[in-house]
Design a protein around this motif. Structure first.
Motif, mmCIF file in Angstrom:
data_model
loop_
_atom_site.group_PDB
_atom_site.id
_atom_site.type_symbol
_atom_site.label_atom_id
_atom_site.label_comp_id
_atom_site.label_asym_id
_atom_site.label_seq_id
_atom_site.Cartn_x
_atom_site.Cartn_y
_atom_site.Cartn_z
ATOM 1 N N ALA A 14 34.908 -22.713 -3.071
ATOM 2 C CA ALA A 14 35.772 -21.542 -2.904
ATOM 3 C C ALA A 14 37.160 -21.951 -2.440
ATOM 4 N N GLN A 15 37.214 -22.925 -1.535
ATOM 5 C CA GLN A 15 38.516 -23.378 -1.065
ATOM 6 C C GLN A 15 39.297 -24.099 -2.163
ATOM 7 N N ILE A 16 38.617 -24.880 -2.968
ATOM 8 C CA ILE A 16 39.287 -25.558 -4.081
ATOM 9 C C ILE A 16 39.996 -24.540 -4.963
ATOM 10 N N THR A 17 39.349 -23.396 -5.192
ATOM 11 C CA THR A 17 39.914 -22.367 -6.066
ATOM 12 C C THR A 17 41.046 -21.594 -5.407
ATOM 13 N N LEU A 18 40.917 -21.252 -4.133
ATOM 14 C CA LEU A 18 41.853 -20.319 -3.506
ATOM 15 C C LEU A 18 42.985 -20.971 -2.718
ATOM 16 N N LEU A 19 42.754 -22.171 -2.177
ATOM 17 C CA LEU A 19 43.792 -22.818 -1.373
ATOM 18 C C LEU A 19 45.124 -23.009 -2.107
ATOM 19 N N PRO A 20 45.136 -23.242 -3.419
ATOM 20 C CA PRO A 20 46.432 -23.411 -4.085
ATOM 21 C C PRO A 20 47.320 -22.165 -4.090
ATOM 22 N N ILE A 21 46.799 -21.005 -3.681
ATOM 23 C CA ILE A 21 47.674 -19.835 -3.506
ATOM 24 C C ILE A 21 48.510 -20.109 -2.266
ATOM 25 N N ALA A 22 49.721 -20.580 -2.494
ATOM 26 C CA ALA A 22 50.463 -21.309 -1.463
ATOM 27 C C ALA A 22 51.034 -20.428 -0.357
ATOM 28 N N ASP A 23 51.354 -19.167 -0.637
ATOM 29 C CA ASP A 23 51.996 -18.343 0.394
ATOM 30 C C ASP A 23 51.004 -17.526 1.198
ATOM 31 N N GLU B 280 33.064 -12.100 16.542
ATOM 32 C CA GLU B 280 33.956 -11.086 15.966
ATOM 33 C C GLU B 280 35.310 -11.049 16.661
ATOM 34 N N LYS B 281 35.316 -11.124 17.986
ATOM 35 C CA LYS B 281 36.583 -11.069 18.717
ATOM 36 C C LYS B 281 37.484 -12.241 18.340
ATOM 37 N N GLN B 282 36.898 -13.445 18.230
ATOM 38 C CA GLN B 282 37.686 -14.622 17.855
ATOM 39 C C GLN B 282 38.301 -14.455 16.475
ATOM 40 N N LEU B 283 37.551 -13.852 15.551
ATOM 41 C CA LEU B 283 38.065 -13.655 14.199
ATOM 42 C C LEU B 283 39.223 -12.668 14.193
ATOM 43 N N ARG B 284 39.049 -11.550 14.888
ATOM 44 C CA ARG B 284 40.133 -10.547 14.921
ATOM 45 C C ARG B 284 41.383 -11.119 15.603
ATOM 46 N N ASP B 285 41.185 -11.868 16.682
ATOM 47 C CA ASP B 285 42.328 -12.468 17.376
ATOM 48 C C ASP B 285 43.039 -13.479 16.476
ATOM 49 N N ALA B 286 42.257 -14.264 15.722
ATOM 50 C CA ALA B 286 42.849 -15.266 14.829
ATOM 51 C C ALA B 286 43.661 -14.601 13.725
ATOM 52 N N ILE B 287 43.130 -13.541 13.153
ATOM 53 C CA ILE B 287 43.842 -12.818 12.088
ATOM 54 C C ILE B 287 45.178 -12.295 12.613
ATOM 55 N N ARG B 288 45.158 -11.672 13.774
ATOM 56 C CA ARG B 288 46.397 -11.106 14.331
ATOM 57 C C ARG B 288 47.380 -12.197 14.741
ATOM 58 N N GLY B 289 46.849 -13.311 15.235
ATOM 59 C CA GLY B 289 47.730 -14.424 15.571
ATOM 60 C C GLY B 289 48.438 -14.987 14.351
ATOM 61 N N ILE B 290 47.718 -15.082 13.222
ATOM 62 C CA ILE B 290 48.318 -15.576 11.977
ATOM 63 C C ILE B 290 49.398 -14.617 11.482
ATOM 64 N N VAL B 291 49.122 -13.311 11.563
ATOM 65 C CA VAL B 291 50.104 -12.311 11.134
ATOM 66 C C VAL B 291 51.363 -12.400 11.989
ATOM 67 N N ASP B 292 51.194 -12.528 13.301
ATOM 68 C CA ASP B 292 52.350 -12.591 14.197
ATOM 69 C C ASP B 292 53.189 -13.838 13.954
ATOM 70 N N ARG B 293 52.526 -14.967 13.681
ATOM 71 C CA ARG B 293 53.255 -16.234 13.556
ATOM 72 C C ARG B 293 53.835 -16.454 12.163
ATOM 73 N N PHE B 294 53.055 -16.107 11.110
ATOM 74 C CA PHE B 294 53.455 -16.487 9.748
ATOM 75 C C PHE B 294 53.872 -15.305 8.863
ATOM 76 N N SER B 295 53.439 -14.085 9.180
ATOM 77 C CA SER B 295 53.701 -12.895 8.351
ATOM 78 C C SER B 295 53.372 -13.139 6.879
ATOM 79 N N PRO B 296 52.176 -13.588 6.560
ATOM 80 C CA PRO B 296 51.827 -13.873 5.161
ATOM 81 C C PRO B 296 51.551 -12.580 4.395
ATOM 82 N N PRO B 297 51.641 -12.612 3.063
ATOM 83 C CA PRO B 297 51.309 -11.427 2.276
ATOM 84 C C PRO B 297 49.809 -11.149 2.264
ATOM 85 N N ALA B 298 48.998 -12.168 2.579
ATOM 86 C CA ALA B 298 47.545 -11.988 2.574
ATOM 87 C C ALA B 298 46.893 -13.102 3.386
#
Length: 447
Positions: free
Chosen positions: A40-49, A96-114
């Protein structure tokens, strides 16, 4: 699981126990060399942004910066190793808490489209509801949080490729429209831009006026994958693992597809001509046929010296899946005899294509690793080994000329330009003066 049975892949229907096809009940150890999570990572990781978050222990996050040879012309976010890094206590009481915190941390730091969130063996076994968490975070944060349910224990790398394709179909493709369209828009499916190959392919296509609407997924961008449903044709590039995506897009969006390769001049010409023929435009057909004739003549002149040096050389090719047959065509065009081929990750159809190209007498290396490769090399009196990076040191220790052909390589071999590059690398490896030096007796033995 819907990806287990794929009508467009005859082997998953006719022979469900075949090695290399998806299995409903994998045995321990059968995922060695590539599990579903890895696929799965081989397929999706090349989506660079996009951000790629692994929900699991740190060991599953080993694929971090520079872990793969899939290049980007812009964003490097895909190269970060992002993980929730679950410890024993969190695994017991839920992460679950670690996952939600990680998602929000990524949004705050990188602002990715997905953000693509990958389940792992641990989080799947403890019952994390990845879909529900991603859905609620998508609503709260206003960006796409996409679950990728591909824990390693469910099957092979090929199955992981398909599961990643299902995630794109379910959550991404069809959710936006392109800013502009042309009559010759196509998608490339299953090309991951290893060593920048998709850039050479894009240059080829642009020279005849064909536009790549969506790259799935090499040097891809999230938004361009969203509008892939507006293409006029899908080309599955050397990878039956994503055949499910092409088939479903044909059913849902009426986009025809075909399988092709850009390894070797003949395969490149055939692919370009097939694209023109399926787009059914006389102007394009005439343009492509003139272009391919011109490029083949030019290439013949450029590699004529290399062909003379390579003619009759014997190669052992050890690489899995589609490269086991697609690279053969390129080698044969250079005058090289392929005397051994690895099939450890190949389907029945891959093996049939190998047989078509090299005959029934060629040595097929199903398993056995370095020991079996060396046995074949010596038995067949090989001149060069063409394999993945993990076998490079075996070749060096045994004083065998070597070419790296797998995803870690730094040289692009696609298209006419790629065949010329491959010829140069083969000659350079075979003629390297070190092979004469290692045959010399050490000075203390000459006394």
């Amino acid at each position: 699981m819907k990806a287990m049975q794929e009508p467009a892949c005859e082997h998953s229907v006719k022979n469900n126990n075949h090695k290399g096809c998806a299995k409903p009940k994998p045995k321990p150890g059968e995922a060695a060399g590539g599990c579903s999570f890895d696929g799965a990572q081989i397929t999706l990781l090349p989506i660079a942004d996009a951000a790629h978050l692994i929900h699991g222990p740190i060991a599953c996050g080993g694929n971090s910066w520079e872990g793969r040879g899939s290049l980007s012309s812009g964003s490097n976010l895909h190269r970060y190793g992002l993980t929730t890094d679950l410890n024993e206590q969190q695994i017991i009481f839920g992460g679950e808490k670690q996952l939600r915190d990680a998602i929000r941390g990524i949004v705050d730091r990188f602002s990715p489209p997905a953000i693509f969130v990958y389940s792992t063996c641990i989080t799947a076994l403890i019952g994390v509801d990845l879909d529900a968490i991603c859905r609620s975070e998508t609503e709260k944060l206003g960006i796409s949080i996409i679950p990728v349910n591909s824990p390693g224990f469910v099957g092979s790398k090929n199955l992981g490729n398909r599961l990643a394709g299902e995630a794109l179909l379910d959550y991404v493709i069809g959710t936006a429209v392109p800013p502009f369209e042309s009559k010759w828009d196509i998608n490339l499916i299953g090309e991951y831009n290893i060593a920048g190959e998709i850039w050479d392919i894009k240059e080829l296509l642009n020279q005849v006026g064909i536009n790549i609407l969506s790259k799935i997924t090499g040097d891809g961008r999230f938004n361009e994958v969203r509008w892939a449903h507006r293409a006029k044709l899908n080309m599955v590039v050397c990878s039956r693992a994503l055949i499910n995506m092409a088939r479903k897009m044909e059913e849902k969006y009426d986009i025809p597809y075909f399988e092709g390769s850009f390894y070797g001049a003949k395969e490149t010409t055939l692919s370009l001509q097939t694209i023109a023929r399926l787009l059914n435009d006389k102007e394009l057909i005439d343009r492509v046929y003139a272009f391919t004739n011109q490029e083949e003549k030019k290439l013949d002149q450029e590699i004529s010296i290399h062909r003379k040096k390579l003619k009759g050389k014997r190669a052992v090719l050890y690489t899995g899946g589609v490269k086991s047959w697609s690279i053969i065509s390129a080698l044969q065009e250079l005058g090289i005899d392929v005397v051994g081929v690895g099939t450890n990750k190949s389907t029945n159809e891959d093996i049939a294509r190998i047989r078509e190209r090299v005959g029934k007498d060629v040595e097929l290396i199903e398993s056995g690793g370095a020991k079996k490769i060396l046995q074949t090399f010596r038995k067949e009196q090989g001149d060069i080994m063409i394999a993945g990076g993990r076998n490079m040191y075996v070749a060096l220790k045994e004083h065998i000329p070597f070419i790296d052909i797998n995803q870690e390589r730094h040289d692009a071999y696609a298209g006419y330009k790629g065949l010329k590059k491959l010829a140069e690398q083969l000659v350079n490896s075979l003629e390297n003066p070190v092979w004469q030096m290692v045959k010399l007796r050490p000075p203390w033995e000459e006394r």
